[in-house]
Design a protein around this motif. Structure first.
Motif, PDB file in Angstrom:
ATOM      1  N   ARG A  34      -5.483   0.836  16.442  1.00 19.26           N
ATOM      2  CA  ARG A  34      -5.385  -0.038  17.415  1.00 19.26           C
ATOM      3  C   ARG A  34      -6.530  -0.296  18.337  1.00 19.26           C
ATOM      4  NH1 ARG A  34      -0.005  -0.722  20.796  1.00 19.26           N
ATOM      5  NH2 ARG A  34       0.543  -2.037  19.187  1.00 19.26           N
ATOM      6  N   ILE A  35      -6.971  -1.458  18.570  1.00 22.76           N
ATOM      7  CA  ILE A  35      -8.033  -1.623  19.656  1.00 22.76           C
ATOM      8  C   ILE A  35      -7.493  -2.504  20.832  1.00 22.76           C
ATOM      9  CG2 ILE A  35     -10.255  -2.941  19.956  1.00 22.76           C
ATOM     10  CD1 ILE A  35     -10.390  -2.733  17.114  1.00 22.76           C
ATOM     11  N   VAL A  36      -7.848  -2.341  21.903  1.00 23.72           N
ATOM     12  CA  VAL A  36      -7.039  -2.718  23.148  1.00 23.72           C
ATOM     13  C   VAL A  36      -8.477  -3.190  23.967  1.00 23.72           C
ATOM     14  CG1 VAL A  36      -5.747  -2.633  25.313  1.00 23.72           C
ATOM     15  CG2 VAL A  36      -5.068  -1.188  23.264  1.00 23.72           C
ATOM     16  N   LEU A  37      -8.469  -4.386  24.241  1.00 22.25           N
ATOM     17  CA  LEU A  37      -9.312  -5.125  25.293  1.00 22.25           C
ATOM     18  C   LEU A  37      -8.776  -5.162  26.507  1.00 22.25           C
ATOM     19  CD1 LEU A  37     -10.724  -7.905  22.804  1.00 22.25           C
ATOM     20  CD2 LEU A  37     -11.298  -5.517  22.689  1.00 22.25           C
ATOM     21  N   ASP A  38      -9.249  -4.733  27.475  1.00 22.28           N
ATOM     22  CA  ASP A  38      -8.833  -4.667  29.054  1.00 22.28           C
ATOM     23  C   ASP A  38      -9.610  -5.966  29.573  1.00 22.28           C
ATOM     24  OD1 ASP A  38      -7.236  -2.349  29.102  1.00 22.28           O
ATOM     25  OD2 ASP A  38      -9.205  -1.417  28.934  1.00 22.28           O
ATOM     26  N   MET A  39      -8.567  -6.857  30.054  1.00 19.31           N
ATOM     27  CA  MET A  39      -9.232  -8.134  30.456  1.00 19.31           C
ATOM     28  C   MET A  39      -8.776  -8.261  32.034  1.00 19.31           C
ATOM     29  SD  MET A  39     -10.515  -9.113  27.424  1.00 19.31           S
ATOM     30  CE  MET A  39     -10.878 -11.081  28.094  1.00 19.31           C
ATOM     31  N   GLN A  40      -9.610  -8.927  32.589  1.00 18.87           N
ATOM     32  CA  GLN A  40      -9.461  -9.345  34.075  1.00 18.87           C
ATOM     33  C   GLN A  40      -8.240 -10.327  34.079  1.00 18.87           C
ATOM     34  OE1 GLN A  40     -12.071 -12.147  36.340  1.00 18.87           O
ATOM     35  NE2 GLN A  40     -12.592 -10.207  37.702  1.00 18.87           N
ATOM     36  N   ALA A  41      -8.190 -11.217  33.273  1.00 21.94           N
ATOM     37  CA  ALA A  41      -6.923 -12.377  33.295  1.00 21.94           C
ATOM     38  C   ALA A  41      -6.401 -12.263  32.150  1.00 21.94           C
ATOM     39  CB  ALA A  41      -7.525 -13.635  34.036  1.00 21.94           C
ATOM     40  N   ARG A  42      -5.401 -13.191  31.924  1.00 17.62           N
ATOM     41  CA  ARG A  42      -4.521 -13.455  30.710  1.00 17.62           C
ATOM     42  C   ARG A  42      -5.914 -13.906  29.592  1.00 17.62           C
ATOM     43  NH1 ARG A  42       0.389 -13.876  27.990  1.00 17.62           N
ATOM     44  NH2 ARG A  42       0.282 -15.525  26.219  1.00 17.62           N
ATOM     45  N   PRO A  43      -5.856 -13.350  28.766  1.00 16.27           N
ATOM     46  CA  PRO A  43      -6.942 -13.920  27.610  1.00 16.27           C
ATOM     47  C   PRO A  43      -6.390 -15.256  26.719  1.00 16.27           C
ATOM     48  CG  PRO A  43      -5.838 -12.018  26.583  1.00 16.27           C
ATOM     49  CD  PRO A  43      -5.289 -12.261  27.891  1.00 16.27           C
ATOM     50  N   ARG A  44      -7.527 -16.127  26.603  1.00 21.45           N
ATOM     51  CA  ARG A  44      -7.332 -17.108  25.731  1.00 21.45           C
ATOM     52  C   ARG A  44      -8.299 -16.814  24.418  1.00 21.45           C
ATOM     53  NH1 ARG A  44      -8.312 -22.856  28.480  1.00 21.45           N
ATOM     54  NH2 ARG A  44      -9.675 -21.628  29.651  1.00 21.45           N
ATOM     55  N   PHE A  45      -7.844 -16.773  23.125  1.00 14.15           N
ATOM     56  CA  PHE A  45      -8.618 -16.217  22.238  1.00 14.15           C
ATOM     57  C   PHE A  45      -8.312 -16.963  21.053  1.00 14.15           C
ATOM     58  CE2 PHE A  45      -4.588 -14.044  22.329  1.00 14.15           C
ATOM     59  CZ  PHE A  45      -4.229 -13.895  21.227  1.00 14.15           C
ATOM     60  N   ASP A  46      -9.288 -16.717  19.978  1.00 19.40           N
ATOM     61  CA  ASP A  46      -8.859 -17.037  18.503  1.00 19.40           C
ATOM     62  C   ASP A  46      -9.620 -15.797  17.768  1.00 19.40           C
ATOM     63  OD1 ASP A  46      -8.331 -18.344  16.188  1.00 19.40           O
ATOM     64  OD2 ASP A  46      -9.864 -19.939  16.574  1.00 19.40           O
ATOM     65  N   HIS A  47      -9.124 -15.730  16.360  1.00 17.76           N
ATOM     66  CA  HIS A  47      -9.841 -14.631  15.450  1.00 17.76           C
ATOM     67  C   HIS A  47      -9.666 -15.164  14.128  1.00 17.76           C
ATOM     68  CE1 HIS A  47      -5.408 -13.728  14.879  1.00 17.76           C
ATOM     69  NE2 HIS A  47      -5.692 -13.123  13.912  1.00 17.76           N
ATOM     70  N   PHE A  48     -10.569 -14.557  13.515  1.00 21.68           N
ATOM     71  CA  PHE A  48     -10.491 -14.706  11.768  1.00 21.68           C
ATOM     72  C   PHE A  48     -11.223 -13.641  11.261  1.00 21.68           C
ATOM     73  CE2 PHE A  48     -14.125 -17.031  13.941  1.00 21.68           C
ATOM     74  CZ  PHE A  48     -15.169 -16.714  13.207  1.00 21.68           C
TER      75      PHE A  48
END
Length: 438
Positions: A34-48
């Motif tokens: 499990r990888i957890v990214l700590d963000m300042q605000a709710r993230p908008r993201f895409d992945h592939f």
């Protein structure tokens, strides 16, 4: 004029970087990383995914990076490197995770909770099942007999720290330490074996904890926790079991999952699988199984409380009932042990000490042995030892004395001597003794 220009540039900068990547944490477990990214605000993201070599690419919109990749703690064998790359769109930030093997990632955001803010969670399940640790080596048992199996569940773990004490100590570390000590004690007992639902600092789904116990054919499931309340005053240990309301709800859930009912132990699963889906027969068998499981849980909890009361303060002297997911198994007696209040400054310090953890583990073992000596499951070494006129064979190991062997099996030294025609208390390494029934 210069002040207005500076303010304008600052506003433009804020608009361009609406979010910040503030941290990256990696939690490897036997089933996934499990990888957890700590963000300042709710993230908008895409992945592939990319292949040859295997890479996971995550694009974070309007995000600026504040993470030093070299400082990230990474003990995962799957994730070999973390770096950034040129994004496909201006204003976004691209993360690249280099991997040893192909995966099917599960990516989802988490809202702020407890000590954590906004997060983006990436689960990378292992496709190669050989990554899972080999099962613990089982001790040899006499032909036709089996060991009494105790599943030990260390509460919380990984991204879920559990309760946090006044000195910022985390429940997940305390529960794992006590669980490991208890497992070590159990594995030293002839005829007993321990199975841990987690062996490190990672999270295990609550439903999967019961499944791990079931796959190990556990006779008992103990979930270890440390209590916490807003008031720092309360102290003491307690034992909890499933409330009848939760039991009824879980019964309905099991009926809906007919295909999984064959996994039940104690013979109930086999009987259910032969009912051809008859709902009335199925309900009857599950009712009987759940009733027995809850009755056994209550009886075992009384033995454990009696032993714990000898070495630690008790918050509740009688077993308590609660609607807790880890206790839901209809076929395995299940208990939740609150080892003390981590929210209490004094108990927080106690729970961190090796001697106190060992006291709790020893009391739990004594309670388990006390119950199962009186109620040994059929086919176990413990049942054979308890049967009138029966005996089991024990090979003397280095460092063992006759008194140590007698304590382990719950019989007197004189009975062992009489059963083996011994004229003295001296035994030698490799000597085989017949242990009489307790």
């Amino acid at each position: 004029m210069r002040t207005l220009l500076t303010l304008f540039c600052l506003l433009c900068s804020i608009g361009a970087w609406a979010n910040q990547l503030e941290g990256i944490r990696i939690w490897p477990s036997p089933d996934n990383t499990r990888i957890v990214l700590d963000m300042q605000a709710r993230p908008r993201f895409d992945h592939f995914m990319l292949n040859n070599p295997h890479r996971l690419v995550v694009d974070l919109e309007q995000t600026q990076n504040r993470v030093n990749f070299a400082a990230i703690k990474n003990s995962s064998e799957l994730v070999t490197r973390i770096r950034d790359s040129k994004p496909s769109r201006a204003g976004s930030y691209r993360l690249v995770f280099e991997l040893k093997a192909p995966v099917r990632p599960v990516v989802f955001p988490l809202a702020p909770a407890g000590e954590y803010g906004h997060r983006l969670v990436i689960d990378l399940p292992y496709q190669d099942q050989s990554r899972k640790p080999a099962p613990a080596v089982r001790k040899l048992a006499p032909a036709g007999l089996r060991e009494l199996v105790v599943a030990i569940d260390a509460g919380h773990g990984g991204e879920d720290p559990g309760a946090i004490g006044p000195k910022k100590n985390r429940e997940k570390h305390v529960t794992l330490a006590i669980s490991r000590r208890l497992a070590d004690l159990i594995n030293k007992e002839p005829g007993m074996r321990a199975v841990l639902t987690r062996t490190g600092d990672y999270y295990v789904n609550l439903n999967k904890r019961s499944e791990i116990a079931r796959k190990a054919r556990a006779d008992l499931l103990l979930s270890i926790h440390a209590d916490s309340v807003a008031n720092q005053g309360p102290r003491g240990a307690s034992v909890w079991l499933l409330s009848s309301n939760r039991a009824n709800r879980e019964m309905a859930g099991w009926l809906e999952k007919q295909e999984r009912q064959s996994e039940l132990l104690g013979g109930v699963g086999e009987v259910i699988s032969q009912t051809d889906g008859n709902p009335y027969l199925t309900r009857t068998f599950l009712d009987l199984s759940m009733d027995k499981s809850r009755a056994d849980s209550y009886a075992i909890s009384e033995h454990i409380l009696a032993e714990m009361g000898k070495v630690v303060r008790l918050h509740k002297r009688k077993p308590e009932h609660a609607s807790l997911a880890v206790l839901k198994s209809p076929d395995i007696p299940s208990l939740l042990i609150e080892a003390g209040f981590i929210s209490n400054p004094h108990e927080e310090q106690l729970l961190l000490t090796a001697s106190h953890q060992q006291k709790i583990a020893q009391a739990l073992l004594n309670g388990i042995k006390s119950y199962y000596r009186q109620n040994p499951p059929n086919g176990t070494m413990m049942a054979a030892s308890a049967a009138p006129g029966s005996a089991i064979r024990h090979t003397v190991k280095n460092g063992e004395s006759l008194s140590v062997i007698a304590r382990r099996y719950g019989v007197s030294v004189s009975r062992i001597k009489g059963h083996n025609d011994l004229s003295s208390d001296v035994v030698r390494v490799g000597q085989v003794l017949n242990i009489p029934g307790s």
